[in-house]
Design a protein around this motif. Sequence first.
Motif, PDB file in Angstrom:
ATOM      1  N   ASN A 264     -14.507  54.170  29.444  1.00 15.08           N
ATOM      2  CA  ASN A 264     -13.364  54.087  28.540  1.00 15.08           C
ATOM      3  C   ASN A 264     -12.066  53.938  29.328  1.00 15.08           C
ATOM      4  O   ASN A 264     -11.898  54.557  30.383  1.00 15.08           O
ATOM      5  CB  ASN A 264     -13.280  55.325  27.657  1.00 15.08           C
ATOM      6  N   PHE A 265     -11.163  53.129  28.772  1.00 14.84           N
ATOM      7  CA  PHE A 265      -9.840  52.913  29.359  1.00 14.84           C
ATOM      8  C   PHE A 265      -8.793  53.030  28.261  1.00 14.84           C
ATOM      9  O   PHE A 265      -8.961  52.484  27.174  1.00 14.84           O
ATOM     10  CB  PHE A 265      -9.756  51.526  30.005  1.00 14.84           C
ATOM     11  N   MET A 266      -7.714  53.752  28.577  1.00 14.75           N
ATOM     12  CA  MET A 266      -6.604  53.915  27.650  1.00 14.75           C
ATOM     13  C   MET A 266      -5.541  52.894  27.998  1.00 14.75           C
ATOM     14  O   MET A 266      -5.121  52.776  29.151  1.00 14.75           O
ATOM     15  CB  MET A 266      -6.021  55.326  27.773  1.00 14.75           C
ATOM     16  N   LEU A 267      -5.147  52.115  26.992  1.00 15.70           N
ATOM     17  CA  LEU A 267      -4.069  51.153  27.151  1.00 15.70           C
ATOM     18  C   LEU A 267      -2.850  51.751  26.467  1.00 15.70           C
ATOM     19  O   LEU A 267      -2.843  51.938  25.249  1.00 15.70           O
ATOM     20  CB  LEU A 267      -4.434  49.818  26.505  1.00 15.70           C
ATOM     21  N   LEU A 268      -1.851  52.097  27.241  1.00 15.91           N
ATOM     22  CA  LEU A 268      -0.623  52.669  26.699  1.00 15.91           C
ATOM     23  C   LEU A 268       0.384  51.550  26.504  1.00 15.91           C
ATOM     24  O   LEU A 268       0.776  50.878  27.461  1.00 15.91           O
ATOM     25  CB  LEU A 268      -0.065  53.735  27.643  1.00 15.91           C
ATOM     26  N   ILE A 269       0.800  51.362  25.272  1.00 17.50           N
ATOM     27  CA  ILE A 269       1.720  50.286  24.921  1.00 17.50           C
ATOM     28  C   ILE A 269       3.139  50.811  25.079  1.00 17.50           C
ATOM     29  O   ILE A 269       3.518  51.797  24.450  1.00 17.50           O
ATOM     30  CB  ILE A 269       1.469  49.818  23.481  1.00 17.50           C
TER      31      ILE A 269
ATOM     32  N   LEU B 159       2.317  54.722  17.417  1.00 19.58           N
ATOM     33  CA  LEU B 159       2.881  56.068  17.436  1.00 19.58           C
ATOM     34  C   LEU B 159       4.246  56.055  16.760  1.00 19.58           C
ATOM     35  O   LEU B 159       5.023  55.107  16.927  1.00 19.58           O
ATOM     36  CB  LEU B 159       3.016  56.570  18.871  1.00 19.58           C
ATOM     37  N   ALA B 160       4.536  57.096  16.009  1.00 24.88           N
ATOM     38  CA  ALA B 160       5.842  57.235  15.367  1.00 24.88           C
ATOM     39  C   ALA B 160       6.920  57.430  16.433  1.00 24.88           C
ATOM     40  O   ALA B 160       6.641  57.969  17.508  1.00 24.88           O
ATOM     41  CB  ALA B 160       5.819  58.429  14.412  1.00 24.88           C
ATOM     42  N   PRO B 161       8.142  56.985  16.178  1.00 19.76           N
ATOM     43  CA  PRO B 161       9.189  57.076  17.198  1.00 19.76           C
ATOM     44  C   PRO B 161       9.650  58.496  17.505  1.00 19.76           C
ATOM     45  O   PRO B 161      10.113  58.775  18.598  1.00 19.76           O
ATOM     46  CB  PRO B 161      10.334  56.244  16.628  1.00 19.76           C
TER      47      PRO B 161
ATOM     48  N   SER C 285      15.649  56.904  28.866  1.00 20.16           N
ATOM     49  CA  SER C 285      15.012  55.602  28.965  1.00 20.16           C
ATOM     50  C   SER C 285      15.073  54.931  27.615  1.00 20.16           C
ATOM     51  O   SER C 285      15.016  55.580  26.586  1.00 20.16           O
ATOM     52  CB  SER C 285      13.549  55.761  29.390  1.00 20.16           C
ATOM     53  N   LYS C 286      15.194  53.623  27.642  1.00 24.61           N
ATOM     54  CA  LYS C 286      15.175  52.897  26.381  1.00 24.61           C
ATOM     55  C   LYS C 286      13.758  52.492  25.998  1.00 24.61           C
ATOM     56  O   LYS C 286      13.521  52.022  24.913  1.00 24.61           O
ATOM     57  CB  LYS C 286      16.081  51.677  26.451  1.00 24.61           C
ATOM     58  N   GLU C 287      12.809  52.709  26.906  1.00 26.63           N
ATOM     59  CA  GLU C 287      11.418  52.369  26.628  1.00 26.63           C
ATOM     60  C   GLU C 287      10.625  53.617  26.276  1.00 26.63           C
ATOM     61  O   GLU C 287      10.929  54.704  26.733  1.00 26.63           O
ATOM     62  CB  GLU C 287      10.782  51.704  27.842  1.00 26.63           C
ATOM     63  N   ALA C 288       9.603  53.425  25.466  1.00 23.20           N
ATOM     64  CA  ALA C 288       8.747  54.536  25.070  1.00 23.20           C
ATOM     65  C   ALA C 288       7.333  54.026  24.843  1.00 23.20           C
ATOM     66  O   ALA C 288       7.115  52.833  24.625  1.00 23.20           O
ATOM     67  CB  ALA C 288       9.276  55.178  23.796  1.00 23.20           C
ATOM     68  N   VAL C 289       6.379  54.933  24.875  1.00 23.32           N
ATOM     69  CA  VAL C 289       5.013  54.609  24.498  1.00 23.32           C
ATOM     70  C   VAL C 289       5.010  54.513  22.981  1.00 23.32           C
ATOM     71  O   VAL C 289       5.320  55.486  22.292  1.00 23.32           O
ATOM     72  CB  VAL C 289       4.019  55.677  24.993  1.00 23.32           C
ATOM     73  N   THR C 290       4.703  53.335  22.461  1.00 22.47           N
ATOM     74  CA  THR C 290       4.755  53.108  21.015  1.00 22.47           C
ATOM     75  C   THR C 290       3.369  53.025  20.381  1.00 22.47           C
ATOM     76  O   THR C 290       3.258  52.885  19.174  1.00 22.47           O
ATOM     77  CB  THR C 290       5.527  51.816  20.701  1.00 22.47           C
ATOM     78  N   GLY C 291       2.333  53.110  21.200  1.00 20.27           N
ATOM     79  CA  GLY C 291       0.984  53.074  20.672  1.00 20.27           C
ATOM     80  C   GLY C 291      -0.031  53.141  21.790  1.00 20.27           C
ATOM     81  O   GLY C 291       0.316  53.157  22.969  1.00 20.27           O
TER      82      GLY C 291
END
Length: 112
Positions: free
Chosen positions: A3-8, A49-51, A70-76
Amino acid sequence: MKNFMLLIREDLALTSSRSEEEMQAEIDEYTRWVESLSAEDLYVAGDPLAPEGRLMTGEEVQSDGPFIESKEAVTGYILIKARDLDHAVELSRGCPVFRYGGQLEVRPVFSY
């Protein structure tokens, strides 16, 4: 298979400025990509993911948002099956996030 997790990861300002039509087009692209992974029995799970959220260190809340300075976040996230990390990276190249200015972090899920 492992299994691999892809963090968007996406720029929150960009994601919040999209029109309803642009958002639906992106959702449709993700759906097609996930369906292609499912057809090969490589898709395990995934959700946006909710903001809102909290960053915690022990008992202390460090941030009221999903990010620190940071202006970036994990969104899903998307959980997939792949032979190895190289295979997971290859499968990840089809992710629509790249067409929308985002990034993808590919991480093996540690198994005991």
